[in-house]
Design an enzyme around this catalytic site. Structure first.
Site, PDB file in Angstrom:
ATOM      1  N   TRP A 102      40.343  28.623 -65.236  1.00 42.00           N
ATOM      2  CA  TRP A 102      40.019  29.026 -66.605  1.00 42.00           C
ATOM      3  C   TRP A 102      41.262  29.281 -67.426  1.00 42.00           C
ATOM      4  O   TRP A 102      41.367  28.829 -68.566  1.00 42.00           O
ATOM      5  CB  TRP A 102      39.070  30.223 -66.617  1.00 42.00           C
ATOM      6  CG  TRP A 102      37.661  29.822 -66.283  1.00 42.00           C
ATOM      7  CD1 TRP A 102      36.899  30.246 -65.240  1.00 42.00           C
ATOM      8  CD2 TRP A 102      36.841  28.871 -66.999  1.00 42.00           C
ATOM      9  NE1 TRP A 102      35.674  29.626 -65.264  1.00 42.00           N
ATOM     10  CE2 TRP A 102      35.609  28.781 -66.334  1.00 42.00           C
ATOM     11  CE3 TRP A 102      37.036  28.087 -68.145  1.00 42.00           C
ATOM     12  CZ2 TRP A 102      34.577  27.937 -66.764  1.00 42.00           C
ATOM     13  CZ3 TRP A 102      36.010  27.244 -68.570  1.00 42.00           C
ATOM     14  CH2 TRP A 102      34.797  27.186 -67.887  1.00 42.00           C
ATOM     15  N   ASP A 172      40.972  36.778 -71.626  1.00 40.62           N
ATOM     16  CA  ASP A 172      39.655  36.163 -71.454  1.00 40.62           C
ATOM     17  C   ASP A 172      38.925  37.000 -70.407  1.00 40.62           C
ATOM     18  O   ASP A 172      39.234  36.937 -69.220  1.00 40.62           O
ATOM     19  CB  ASP A 172      39.798  34.711 -70.981  1.00 40.62           C
ATOM     20  CG  ASP A 172      38.442  34.052 -70.699  1.00 40.62           C
ATOM     21  OD1 ASP A 172      37.395  34.719 -70.831  1.00 40.62           O
ATOM     22  OD2 ASP A 172      38.444  32.857 -70.328  1.00 40.62           O
ATOM     23  N   LYS A 196      27.681  36.095 -68.504  1.00 39.65           N
ATOM     24  CA  LYS A 196      27.909  36.553 -67.132  1.00 39.65           C
ATOM     25  C   LYS A 196      27.417  37.989 -66.974  1.00 39.65           C
ATOM     26  O   LYS A 196      26.543  38.258 -66.168  1.00 39.65           O
ATOM     27  CB  LYS A 196      29.390  36.461 -66.764  1.00 39.65           C
ATOM     28  CG  LYS A 196      29.885  35.067 -66.345  1.00 39.65           C
ATOM     29  CD  LYS A 196      29.949  34.053 -67.455  1.00 39.65           C
ATOM     30  CE  LYS A 196      30.341  32.663 -67.020  1.00 39.65           C
ATOM     31  NZ  LYS A 196      31.560  32.153 -67.606  1.00 39.65           N
TER      32      LYS A 196
HETATM   33  C1  LIG Z   1      32.290  30.992 -68.014  1.00 38.57           C
HETATM   34  C2  LIG Z   1      33.701  31.148 -68.421  1.00 38.57           C
HETATM   35  C3  LIG Z   1      34.245  30.417 -69.485  1.00 38.57           C
HETATM   36  C4  LIG Z   1      33.468  29.348 -70.233  1.00 38.57           C
HETATM   37  O1  LIG Z   1      32.593  29.846 -71.127  1.00 38.57           O
HETATM   38  P1  LIG Z   1      31.777  28.874 -72.110  1.00 38.57           P
HETATM   39  O2  LIG Z   1      30.647  29.741 -72.548  1.00 38.57           O
HETATM   40  O3  LIG Z   1      31.338  27.673 -71.340  1.00 38.57           O
HETATM   41  O4  LIG Z   1      32.654  28.522 -73.241  1.00 38.57           O
HETATM   42  C5  LIG Z   1      35.568  30.652 -69.824  1.00 38.57           C
HETATM   43  N1  LIG Z   1      36.323  31.562 -69.167  1.00 38.57           N
HETATM   44  C6  LIG Z   1      35.830  32.268 -68.139  1.00 38.57           C
HETATM   45  C7  LIG Z   1      36.694  33.245 -67.429  1.00 38.57           C
HETATM   46  C8  LIG Z   1      34.506  32.080 -67.736  1.00 38.57           C
HETATM   47  O5  LIG Z   1      33.996  32.774 -66.703  1.00 38.57           O
END
Ligand SMILES: *Cc1c(COP(=O)(O)O)cnc(C)c1O
Length: 360
Positions: A102, A172, A196
């Site tokens: 990521w 993030d 999540k």
């Molecule tokens: C799931 C996730 C993403 C992607 O999210 P989207 O909703 O598909 O844009 C980005 N970073 C992390 C750490 C994630 O767990």
């Protein structure tokens, strides 16, 4: 009705009480005669839903007043571009810590908007650890330092708050937001997709320190300009109204359960249960450095990978689904976010114990 135990990495399981509330509100939200999906985003009903959700976010995360809270569309992948478009204008460059797939993606996207310096990388360790703070090297004048607080694919979590000095720290937090208390004042900007830990897909949380606003690159689309969104209280464009409403229900649920310290204890107990089992197993293993193991995404491998398909189908037969690891990582992954009960994790552990015995 027969609900499965859903170990999906996201969109992920939601508290059953939230789904029941949403079902009972579906045709008529609180006597309004409308579904939340049908409401004007500027009407009194949705205005109340939005302000309740914002207050819950501020209260649970103890967000200081000098931070704006935005609820936007686009998800974390869109933020990979939106963050540099809004902040890279400060100095023209940014530093990225690469701890897994990521943050690698975030870094690659940012390269389109300015100079990118890799402050630290775990690539040489196959992304099985979080680069230690003392290995981070900053460039001369970065606009910000970006890292991912939980690498959802590898199952690597940063259990400490990085120190970027006076440089704004950007995180993030998509896959561990609100899984534990954090000190928001240590960050310049936090972003997270909701699907999540805190809701359904479709809504993205952005918490941004107000003094960082107003530096968007001229190419920034208006809907993605933080300053414009702050000036318009997340309503420059139509916000994802239904997803915000569900997020509000999830946050109310978290508050009733005792807030983020209760979430932390609950998440620690679940993760300990699985890692203790994995560490005593001759049959399963986890590859992440012990101090960096994720409490949200527990990745593991069968020693004999020819049994992978049987493992997944036996789990499915017992009502446990979505245990297959990400295609990049292979193996297995149990995602055990806030809404996953301890009893479900115990059931998984018992199943793994029995599977190991059967194949010993
Ligand atoms: C799931 C996730 C993403 C992607 O999210 P989207 O909703 O598909 O844009 C980005 N970073 C992390 C750490 C994630 O767990």
């Amino acid at each position: 009705m027969n609900r499965v135990i859903n170990f999906s990495s996201g969109p992920a399981t939601l508290p059953e009480s939230v789904l029941r509330q949403a079902a009972s509100d579906m045709l008529d939200w609180q006597g309004s005669g409308m579904s939340v999906m049908e409401m004007s985003h500027r009407g009194p009903e949705f205005t109340e839903i939005l302000s309740t959700t914002q207050s819950l976010l501020r209260e649970l995360l103890a967000i200081p007043d000098n931070y704006a809270v935005l609820l936007l569309q686009g998800g974390a992948i869109a933020e990979n571009a939106i963050v540099p478009m809004n902040l890279m204008g400060l100095t023209g460059s940014a530093d990225y810590v690469v701890s897994g797939n990521w943050s690698l993606k975030s870094m690659q996207e940012a390269m389109r908007y300015g100079q990118v310096h890799i402050a630290a990388s775990a690539e040489a360790h196959a992304y099985h650890c979080m680069p230690a703070q003392e290995t981070w090297t900053y460039s001369a004048k970065p606009s910000y330092v970006h890292f991912c607080s939980n690498e959802t694919i590898g199952g690597v979590e940063c259990h400490w708050t990085p120190d970027a000095g006076d440089v704004p720290l950007v995180a993030d937090m998509s896959s561990n937001i609100m899984s534990k208390p954090i000190d928001v004042s240590r960050y310049g900007l936090i972003y997270a997709g909701a699907q999540k830990n805190i809701g359904p897909s479709g809504v993205t949380l952005v918490i941004v320190r107000r003094d960082l606003l107003g530096h968007a690159l001229p190419i920034t689309p208006s809907a993605f300009n933080y300053q414009l969104q702050v000036d318009n209280e997340s309503m420059y464009n139509t916000p994802p109204t239904y997803a915000i409403y569900i997020m509000g229900l999830v946050l109310t649920h978290i508050q009733r359960e005792g807030g983020l310290s209760a979430m932390q204890a609950h998440n620690q107990a679940k993760a300990d249960l699985l890692y203790d089992f994995l560490d005593h197993s001759q049959f399963f293993s986890n590859r992440v450095r012990v101090c960096d193991r994720s409490r949200m995404n527990v990745t593991f491998y069968l020693r004999d990978e020819s049994l992978n398909a049987e493992f997944l189908s036996s789990a499915q037969a017992q009502g446990m689904v979505q245990l297959r690891g990400h295609r990049i990582a292979g193996g297995m992954r149990a995602s055990i976010y806030n809404a996953m009960p301890l009893s479900a994790v115990q059931k998984l552990r018992d199943f793994m114990f029995a599977f190991e015995k059967l194949h010993a």
